[in-house]
Design a protein around this motif. Structure first.
Motif, PDB file in Angstrom:
ATOM      1  N   TYR A  66       2.232   1.734  -3.533  1.00  0.00           N
ATOM      2  CA  TYR A  66       1.131   2.122  -4.292  1.00  0.00           C
ATOM      3  C   TYR A  66       0.780   3.656  -4.001  1.00  0.00           C
ATOM      4  CZ  TYR A  66      -3.623   2.831  -5.938  1.00  0.00           C
ATOM      5  OH  TYR A  66      -4.569   3.144  -6.692  1.00  0.00           O
ATOM      6  N   TRP A  67       0.818   3.952  -2.818  1.00  0.00           N
ATOM      7  CA  TRP A  67       0.494   5.409  -2.388  1.00  0.00           C
ATOM      8  C   TRP A  67       1.549   6.562  -2.992  1.00  0.00           C
ATOM      9  CZ3 TRP A  67       2.652   8.780   1.298  1.00  0.00           C
ATOM     10  CH2 TRP A  67       2.044  10.082   1.421  1.00  0.00           C
ATOM     11  N   TYR A 114       0.869  -1.173   0.111  1.00  0.00           N
ATOM     12  CA  TYR A 114       0.075  -0.082  -0.216  1.00  0.00           C
ATOM     13  C   TYR A 114       0.937   1.166  -0.045  1.00  0.00           C
ATOM     14  CZ  TYR A 114      -3.153   3.577   1.425  1.00  0.00           C
ATOM     15  OH  TYR A 114      -3.583   4.760   1.512  1.00  0.00           O
TER      16      TYR A 114
END
Length: 69
Positions: free
Chosen positions: A21-22, A18
């Motif tokens: 991805y962020w 995550y």
């Protein structure tokens, strides 16, 4: 007990995924992007570094409508 271990492993895998991805999908909105060249041109004109003709010629090249307001 085994279920808690699986949850921790899932968390240890999902959290870095995550974060990556962020970091890769966020937009670069930290400062001016498109109008920075026009802003620099206006500052130079305001300081008197360039004259009216030079300002108008360069502004016409920078603006999508050819310099017309």
């Amino acid at each position: 007990m085994m279920l808690i271990g699986l949850l921790w492993m899932a968390l240890l895998i999902a959290l870095p995924v995550y974060i990556v991805y962020w970091l890769t999908t966020r937009s670069p909105s930290d400062g001016p992007t498109e109008d920075s060249a026009l802003a620099v041109l206006q500052e130079r004109y305001a300081r008197g570094e360039i004259d009216d003709e030079e300002f108008e010629r360069r502004r016409a090249r920078l603006t999508p409508d050819g310099g017309r307001y």
